[in-house]
Enzyme design. Structure first.
Site, PDB file in Angstrom:
ATOM      1  N   HIS A   1     -13.041   2.728   8.671  1.00 33.50           N
ATOM      2  CA  HIS A   1     -12.262   1.555   8.216  1.00 33.50           C
ATOM      3  C   HIS A   1     -12.799   1.010   6.891  1.00 33.50           C
ATOM      4  O   HIS A   1     -13.217  -0.138   6.784  1.00 33.50           O
ATOM      5  CB  HIS A   1     -12.252   0.460   9.298  1.00 33.50           C
ATOM      6  CG  HIS A   1     -11.099  -0.479   9.141  1.00 33.50           C
ATOM      7  ND1 HIS A   1     -10.503  -1.130  10.196  1.00 33.50           N
ATOM      8  CD2 HIS A   1     -10.399  -0.884   8.044  1.00 33.50           C
ATOM      9  CE1 HIS A   1      -9.517  -1.886   9.765  1.00 33.50           C
ATOM     10  NE2 HIS A   1      -9.423  -1.749   8.444  1.00 33.50           N
ATOM     11  N   ILE A   2     -12.747   1.880   5.875  1.00 33.09           N
ATOM     12  CA  ILE A   2     -13.297   1.502   4.563  1.00 33.09           C
ATOM     13  C   ILE A   2     -12.229   1.484   3.475  1.00 33.09           C
ATOM     14  O   ILE A   2     -12.547   1.601   2.296  1.00 33.09           O
ATOM     15  CB  ILE A   2     -14.432   2.469   4.141  1.00 33.09           C
ATOM     16  CG1 ILE A   2     -13.965   3.933   4.221  1.00 33.09           C
ATOM     17  CG2 ILE A   2     -15.677   2.244   4.964  1.00 33.09           C
ATOM     18  CD1 ILE A   2     -14.820   4.900   3.441  1.00 33.09           C
ATOM     19  N   GLY A   3     -10.949   1.353   3.898  1.00 37.92           N
ATOM     20  CA  GLY A   3      -9.861   1.403   2.908  1.00 37.92           C
ATOM     21  C   GLY A   3     -10.057   0.463   1.730  1.00 37.92           C
ATOM     22  O   GLY A   3      -9.802   0.810   0.581  1.00 37.92           O
ATOM     23  N   ALA A   4     -10.520  -0.748   2.016  1.00 36.11           N
ATOM     24  CA  ALA A   4     -10.646  -1.750   0.948  1.00 36.11           C
ATOM     25  C   ALA A   4     -12.051  -1.781   0.361  1.00 36.11           C
ATOM     26  O   ALA A   4     -12.347  -2.613  -0.495  1.00 36.11           O
ATOM     27  CB  ALA A   4     -10.307  -3.125   1.515  1.00 36.11           C
TER      28      ALA A   4
ATOM     29  N   ILE B   1       0.833  -1.208   0.000  1.00 36.60           N
ATOM     30  CA  ILE B   1       0.000   0.000   0.000  1.00 36.60           C
ATOM     31  C   ILE B   1       0.865   1.256   0.000  1.00 36.60           C
ATOM     32  O   ILE B   1       0.552   2.244  -0.677  1.00 36.60           O
ATOM     33  CB  ILE B   1      -0.982  -0.014   1.196  1.00 36.60           C
ATOM     34  CG1 ILE B   1      -1.893  -1.241   1.095  1.00 36.60           C
ATOM     35  CG2 ILE B   1      -1.811   1.264   1.230  1.00 36.60           C
ATOM     36  CD1 ILE B   1      -2.789  -1.474   2.297  1.00 36.60           C
TER      37      ILE B   1
ATOM     38  N   GLU C   1     -11.557   0.063  17.822  1.00 37.41           N
ATOM     39  CA  GLU C   1     -12.659  -0.098  16.854  1.00 37.41           C
ATOM     40  C   GLU C   1     -13.594  -1.173  17.403  1.00 37.41           C
ATOM     41  O   GLU C   1     -13.105  -2.144  17.980  1.00 37.41           O
ATOM     42  CB  GLU C   1     -12.095  -0.528  15.498  1.00 37.41           C
ATOM     43  CG  GLU C   1     -11.408   0.605  14.764  1.00 37.41           C
ATOM     44  CD  GLU C   1     -10.900   0.175  13.392  1.00 37.41           C
ATOM     45  OE1 GLU C   1     -11.513  -0.702  12.762  1.00 37.41           O
ATOM     46  OE2 GLU C   1      -9.879   0.712  12.966  1.00 37.41           O
TER      47      GLU C   1
ATOM     48  N   ASP D   1      11.203   2.476   5.341  1.00 38.53           N
ATOM     49  CA  ASP D   1      10.772   1.111   5.656  1.00 38.53           C
ATOM     50  C   ASP D   1      11.898   0.429   6.423  1.00 38.53           C
ATOM     51  O   ASP D   1      13.069   0.819   6.298  1.00 38.53           O
ATOM     52  CB  ASP D   1      10.494   0.330   4.352  1.00 38.53           C
ATOM     53  CG  ASP D   1       9.656  -0.923   4.603  1.00 38.53           C
ATOM     54  OD1 ASP D   1       8.457  -0.911   4.279  1.00 38.53           O
ATOM     55  OD2 ASP D   1      10.210  -1.920   5.141  1.00 38.53           O
TER      56      ASP D   1
ATOM     57  N   ASP E   1      -8.676   6.417   9.014  1.00 40.99           N
ATOM     58  CA  ASP E   1      -9.611   5.353   8.609  1.00 40.99           C
ATOM     59  C   ASP E   1      -9.630   4.244   9.656  1.00 40.99           C
ATOM     60  O   ASP E   1     -10.496   3.383   9.625  1.00 40.99           O
ATOM     61  CB  ASP E   1      -9.166   4.783   7.248  1.00 40.99           C
ATOM     62  CG  ASP E   1     -10.162   3.778   6.677  1.00 40.99           C
ATOM     63  OD1 ASP E   1     -11.366   4.097   6.659  1.00 40.99           O
ATOM     64  OD2 ASP E   1      -9.748   2.684   6.245  1.00 40.99           O
TER      65      ASP E   1
ATOM     66  N   ARG F   1      -3.478   0.755  10.607  1.00 39.08           N
ATOM     67  CA  ARG F   1      -4.090   0.125  11.772  1.00 39.08           C
ATOM     68  C   ARG F   1      -4.120   1.116  12.920  1.00 39.08           C
ATOM     69  O   ARG F   1      -3.165   1.890  13.106  1.00 39.08           O
ATOM     70  CB  ARG F   1      -3.262  -1.097  12.229  1.00 39.08           C
ATOM     71  CG  ARG F   1      -3.525  -2.355  11.427  1.00 39.08           C
ATOM     72  CD  ARG F   1      -4.923  -2.917  11.708  1.00 39.08           C
ATOM     73  NE  ARG F   1      -5.278  -4.076  10.896  1.00 39.08           N
ATOM     74  CZ  ARG F   1      -5.941  -4.038   9.731  1.00 39.08           C
ATOM     75  NH1 ARG F   1      -6.302  -2.898   9.196  1.00 39.08           N
ATOM     76  NH2 ARG F   1      -6.245  -5.148   9.096  1.00 39.08           N
TER      77      ARG F   1
HETATM   78  P1  NAD Z   1       2.885  -4.850   3.559  1.00 42.50           P
HETATM   79  O1  NAD Z   1       3.269  -5.996   4.423  1.00 42.50           O
HETATM   80  O2  NAD Z   1       2.931  -5.022   2.083  1.00 42.50           O
HETATM   81  O3  NAD Z   1       3.756  -3.567   3.930  1.00 42.50           O
HETATM   82  C1  NAD Z   1       4.052  -3.186   5.234  1.00 42.50           C
HETATM   83  C2  NAD Z   1       5.443  -2.598   5.211  1.00 42.50           C
HETATM   84  O4  NAD Z   1       5.706  -2.018   6.486  1.00 42.50           O
HETATM   85  C3  NAD Z   1       6.546  -3.655   4.974  1.00 42.50           C
HETATM   86  O5  NAD Z   1       7.347  -3.256   3.873  1.00 42.50           O
HETATM   87  C4  NAD Z   1       7.336  -3.666   6.283  1.00 42.50           C
HETATM   88  O6  NAD Z   1       8.722  -3.890   6.091  1.00 42.50           O
HETATM   89  C5  NAD Z   1       7.070  -2.256   6.794  1.00 42.50           C
HETATM   90  N1  NAD Z   1       7.223  -2.102   8.240  1.00 42.50           N
HETATM   91  C6  NAD Z   1       6.803  -2.927   9.220  1.00 42.50           C
HETATM   92  N2  NAD Z   1       7.064  -2.386  10.432  1.00 42.50           N
HETATM   93  C7  NAD Z   1       7.657  -1.187  10.187  1.00 42.50           C
HETATM   94  C8  NAD Z   1       8.158  -0.166  11.018  1.00 42.50           C
HETATM   95  N3  NAD Z   1       8.093  -0.262  12.341  1.00 42.50           N
HETATM   96  N4  NAD Z   1       8.713   0.915  10.439  1.00 42.50           N
HETATM   97  C9  NAD Z   1       8.786   1.020   9.083  1.00 42.50           C
HETATM   98  N5  NAD Z   1       8.324   0.084   8.244  1.00 42.50           N
HETATM   99  C10 NAD Z   1       7.761  -1.011   8.790  1.00 42.50           C
HETATM  100  O7  NAD Z   1       1.413  -4.446   4.037  1.00 42.50           O
HETATM  101  P2  NAD Z   1       0.346  -3.603   3.210  1.00 42.50           P
HETATM  102  O8  NAD Z   1      -0.483  -4.524   2.387  1.00 42.50           O
HETATM  103  O9  NAD Z   1       1.017  -2.466   2.553  1.00 42.50           O
HETATM  104  O10 NAD Z   1      -0.588  -3.088   4.410  1.00 42.50           O
HETATM  105  C11 NAD Z   1      -0.142  -2.035   5.255  1.00 42.50           C
HETATM  106  C12 NAD Z   1      -1.150  -1.805   6.361  1.00 42.50           C
HETATM  107  O11 NAD Z   1      -2.414  -1.413   5.826  1.00 42.50           O
HETATM  108  C13 NAD Z   1      -1.427  -3.011   7.251  1.00 42.50           C
HETATM  109  O12 NAD Z   1      -1.513  -2.577   8.596  1.00 42.50           O
HETATM  110  C14 NAD Z   1      -2.800  -3.453   6.819  1.00 42.50           C
HETATM  111  O13 NAD Z   1      -3.469  -4.140   7.837  1.00 42.50           O
HETATM  112  C15 NAD Z   1      -3.440  -2.108   6.509  1.00 42.50           C
HETATM  113  N6  NAD Z   1      -4.627  -2.165   5.665  1.00 42.50           N
HETATM  114  C16 NAD Z   1      -5.659  -1.337   5.951  1.00 42.50           C
HETATM  115  C17 NAD Z   1      -6.806  -1.361   5.173  1.00 42.50           C
HETATM  116  C18 NAD Z   1      -7.950  -0.436   5.472  1.00 42.50           C
HETATM  117  O14 NAD Z   1      -9.085  -0.795   5.204  1.00 42.50           O
HETATM  118  N7  NAD Z   1      -7.700   0.744   5.978  1.00 42.50           N
HETATM  119  C19 NAD Z   1      -6.922  -2.262   4.094  1.00 42.50           C
HETATM  120  C20 NAD Z   1      -5.836  -3.076   3.803  1.00 42.50           C
HETATM  121  C21 NAD Z   1      -4.694  -3.028   4.601  1.00 42.50           C
END
Ligand code: NAD
Length: 315
Positions: free
Chosen positions: A289-292, A155, A271, A174, A266, A242
């Site tokens: 929480h409607i990201g997806a 994301i 929650e 990252d 979001d 999150r």
């Molecule tokens: P991903 O695993 O592809 O990417 C997460 C990245 O964060 C990884 O590259 C990891 O190395 C990095 N990371 C982890 N801890 C870290 C830290 N302390 N400092 C810096 N970087 C760090 O995950 P994603 O698919 O990109 O999802 C990211 C977040 O979005 C997750 O928390 C997921 O649950 C959330 N999400 C939210 C919604 C929503 O509806 N709002 C929908 C989908 C995902």
């Protein structure tokens, strides 16, 4: 074989499963009744609402697969399920673009005070129109500004692509890999490689006009009081990852002092009952929480889940 899609499944995914011979039940069984009812199914699919904890897994030994439509698996006891021989699968990439676009809903909202004007206009009525016009006059553009992205996974990278497409500079932080460039896919099948600057957390905090978080749930917030002291005056902050990755009370304090100009959230602590200070804050743009939650993402999620179930249970 019977599948319980307890938090729903897109019709296209449902049809794929039915065409493959599965019976798909989309009734939403309340959490407290699942332990007594789930054992008559072979698999369960959930989004973020239904919890699949150790007790439920123990109560339902017939379950062969738990499918999570989306990314975060914090509602499932993944390791425990796997130790019992249950497949646990998610659909990590399906919703990345939708979440990234929601980030920009909040950003555009924030720089033009849309969240606040939406709340104020019906309250103050036409007589105060001119006053509000003045209040919301000092908007800013996103083009040319710097966005710091914390967490440069799926994301984070999609968010960066939208930002680069808008002419913003991207600082990417990252714990692991950050690619030197990202490929933007523009209409007309045009592809352009655009460089990305790898940054430290310190650089993101001190140099960004906007900060967007895209990390998994963390026990300790990444943005807390200490970090808000380092950010640029008037930064905009978005969290579509999150609840818990931002210290919400420190955020409220930073918003009240003006250090942070606005926030877009979001996701929340506690929650589905976020704290009042967050819900009522005039400088916070809110979504539940409607990201997806786009039609496109839900269709991709449904199709991917169906393909996984077919492969795992029939392959
Ligand atoms: P991903 O695993 O592809 O990417 C997460 C990245 O964060 C990884 O590259 C990891 O190395 C990095 N990371 C982890 N801890 C870290 C830290 N302390 N400092 C810096 N970087 C760090 O995950 P994603 O698919 O990109 O999802 C990211 C977040 O979005 C997750 O928390 C997921 O649950 C959330 N999400 C939210 C919604 C929503 O509806 N709002 C929908 C989908 C995902």
């Amino acid at each position: 074989m019977r599948i319980l899609a307890n938090d729903g499944i897109d019709p296209v995914g449902k049809k794929l499963l039915e065409d493959a011979g599965f019976e798909v039940d989309t009734q939403n069984i309340p959490q407290e009744e699942l332990a007594s009812k789930l054992n008559s199914y072979d698999a369960i699919t959930v989004r973020s609402a239904t919890k699949v904890r150790k007790e439920l897994i123990d109560a339902c030994p017939n379950i062969k697969l738990i499918g999570r439509g989306g990314v975060g698996m914090d509602n499932i006891d993944v390791e425990y399920a796997k130790s019992k021989g249950v497949f646990v699968e998610n659909t990590p990439a399906s919703s990345s673009l939708s979440v990234a676009e929601l980030v920009f809903s909040h950003l555009f909202n924030g720089v033009r005070f849309v969240y606040d004007s939406n709340r104020q206009m019906p309250v103050v009525g036409n007589t105060e129109f001119a006053k509000l016009k003045k209040k919301y006059a000092a908007g800013t553009e996103l083009k040319g500004k710097t966005i710091g992205i914390i967490g440069f996974g799926r994301i984070g990278r999609e968010t960066a692509k939208v930002a680069l497409g808008l002419g913003m500079d991207v600082l990417a932080y990252d714990l692991f890999d950050v690619p030197a460039a990202l490929t933007l896919e523009l209409s007309g099948n045009i592809k352009v490689d655009v460089p990305v600057k790898k940054a430290t957390l310190e650089e993101v905090l001190t140099q960004s006009d906007f900060i967007s978080l895209h990390v998994p749930f963390t026990d300790k917030p990444i943005l807390g009081k200490e970090e808000f002291e380092k950010v640029k005056q008037g930064v905009g902050v978005v969290n579509c990852s999150r609840g818990g990755v931002i210290d919400e009370l420190a955020l409220v304090e930073a918003l009240n002092s003006g250090k942070v100009a606005f926030a877009g959230l979001d996701v929340f602590d506690n929650e589905p009952t976020p704290r009042e200070e967050i819900l009522k804050h005039p400088k916070i743009s809110l979504t539940p929480h409607i990201g997806a939650a786009t039609n496109e993402a839900q269709e991709r999620i449904g199709v991917e889940l169906a393909q996984i179930i077919i492969q795992r249970l029939k392959g």
